[in-house]
Motif scaffolding. Structure first.
Motif, PDB file in Angstrom:
ATOM      1  N   TYR A  30      48.241  33.462  43.225  1.00 40.27           N
ATOM      2  CA  TYR A  30      48.860  33.166  41.933  1.00 40.27           C
ATOM      3  C   TYR A  30      48.725  31.673  41.606  1.00 40.27           C
ATOM      4  CZ  TYR A  30      52.572  33.350  38.327  1.00 40.27           C
ATOM      5  OH  TYR A  30      53.300  33.284  37.167  1.00 40.27           O
ATOM      6  N   ILE A  52      45.109  30.676  40.800  1.00 37.79           N
ATOM      7  CA  ILE A  52      44.734  31.123  39.452  1.00 37.79           C
ATOM      8  C   ILE A  52      45.365  30.230  38.390  1.00 37.79           C
ATOM      9  CG2 ILE A  52      44.983  33.013  37.789  1.00 37.79           C
ATOM     10  CD1 ILE A  52      44.799  34.899  40.332  1.00 37.79           C
ATOM     11  N   GLN A 100      43.869  26.927  37.662  1.00 43.65           N
ATOM     12  CA  GLN A 100      42.647  26.967  36.851  1.00 43.65           C
ATOM     13  C   GLN A 100      42.914  27.286  35.382  1.00 43.65           C
ATOM     14  OE1 GLN A 100      40.384  25.604  39.632  1.00 43.65           O
ATOM     15  NE2 GLN A 100      39.455  26.182  37.732  1.00 43.65           N
ATOM     16  N   LEU A 138      39.388  31.434  45.066  1.00 41.73           N
ATOM     17  CA  LEU A 138      39.014  32.388  44.027  1.00 41.73           C
ATOM     18  C   LEU A 138      37.532  32.699  44.141  1.00 41.73           C
ATOM     19  CD1 LEU A 138      41.016  31.027  40.968  1.00 41.73           C
ATOM     20  CD2 LEU A 138      41.669  32.781  42.632  1.00 41.73           C
ATOM     21  N   LEU A 197      36.644  34.279  38.621  1.00 38.64           N
ATOM     22  CA  LEU A 197      37.666  34.004  37.626  1.00 38.64           C
ATOM     23  C   LEU A 197      37.070  34.326  36.274  1.00 38.64           C
ATOM     24  CD1 LEU A 197      40.450  32.944  36.872  1.00 38.64           C
ATOM     25  CD2 LEU A 197      39.480  30.644  36.819  1.00 38.64           C
ATOM     26  N   ALA A 202      40.948  38.101  37.839  1.00 36.07           N
ATOM     27  CA  ALA A 202      40.626  37.105  38.861  1.00 36.07           C
ATOM     28  C   ALA A 202      40.647  37.807  40.207  1.00 36.07           C
ATOM     29  CB  ALA A 202      41.636  35.964  38.848  1.00 36.07           C
ATOM     30  N   TYR A 252      44.019  39.884  40.277  1.00 40.87           N
ATOM     31  CA  TYR A 252      45.068  39.609  39.280  1.00 40.87           C
ATOM     32  C   TYR A 252      44.552  39.956  37.902  1.00 40.87           C
ATOM     33  CZ  TYR A 252      48.821  37.165  41.715  1.00 40.87           C
ATOM     34  OH  TYR A 252      49.904  36.863  42.478  1.00 40.87           O
ATOM     35  N   ILE A 297      44.787  38.991  34.012  1.00 45.16           N
ATOM     36  CA  ILE A 297      45.138  37.838  33.195  1.00 45.16           C
ATOM     37  C   ILE A 297      45.324  38.330  31.764  1.00 45.16           C
ATOM     38  CG2 ILE A 297      44.371  35.583  32.367  1.00 45.16           C
ATOM     39  CD1 ILE A 297      42.588  35.480  34.931  1.00 45.16           C
TER      40      ILE A 297
END
Length: 188
Positions: free
Chosen positions: A114, A117, A120, A151, A154, A159, A181, A183
């Motif tokens: 988390y 991510i 970024q 990562l 992305l 991600a 994840y 987004i």
């Protein structure tokens, strides 16, 4: 047999669950990352950070105080496509047998991804875990655990990353996790 990567990407992009987008392919990237023969790298591959270390710590405390950032967890370092987190050793993390529990290591992996991510993409607190797989490799020493997230991909909406977890001061992994994840749309 020559593999036509563009044809494969085009076919995959037509699938409703394909997370990629046609713009990536047109910008010189394919399903395996940037095309090394592309004259200029795609702009999406920029890895500048959205936060300083202090800014991300403050932001996480504001939006997700229940995660225990600053108490159970510490953001030690952020960098391009990566983050380093610490799980502070505490008796509440132990399970029978005196070892750090699996749920504690899982939490470290999830929070580390988390943070990597958010470092970024910036203030997108509603990025959520869609999948995490963790392999417990050996009994961790009864001390702080370090989770190093990296990562792998992305994208605009997904991600994917991995986290290597070690006992502080040791080289051998105690666990390895991979995660995805989602987004949310950001209006860009």
């Amino acid at each position: 047999m020559k593999l036509d990567v563009q044809l494969i990407i085009s076919a995959l992009e037509m699938h409703p669950l394909w997370p990629g987008d046609a713009r990536r392919a047109k910008q010189g990237a394919n399903a395996f990352g940037p095309d090394p023969q592309s004259p200029e790298p795609p702009s999406r591959m920029s890895h500048s950070l959205a936060f300083s270390l202090d800014e991300i710590r403050t932001y996480l405390h504001e939006i997700f105080p229940q995660a225990g950032i600053g108490r159970a967890f510490k953001v030690e370092e952020i960098g391009p496509m990566r983050a380093r987190m610490r799980l502070h050793f505490d008796d509440r993390h132990l399970r029978p047998g005196g070892t750090i529990s699996g749920p504690s290591m899982f939490s470290l992996a999830d929070v580390a991804l988390y943070v990597a991510i958010l470092a970024q993409i910036g203030r997108v607190g509603l990025a959520v875990t869609t999948n995490v797989n963790i392999n417990f490799l050996r009994k961790p020493a009864p001390r702080d655990l370090i989770g190093e997230a990296k990562l792998i991909k992305l994208g605009k909406r997904l991600a994917v990353g991995e986290v290597a977890i070690r006992s502080e001061g040791e080289d051998e992994l105690v666990a390895h996790a991979t995660g995805t994840y989602s987004i949310p749309a950001r209006g860009d």
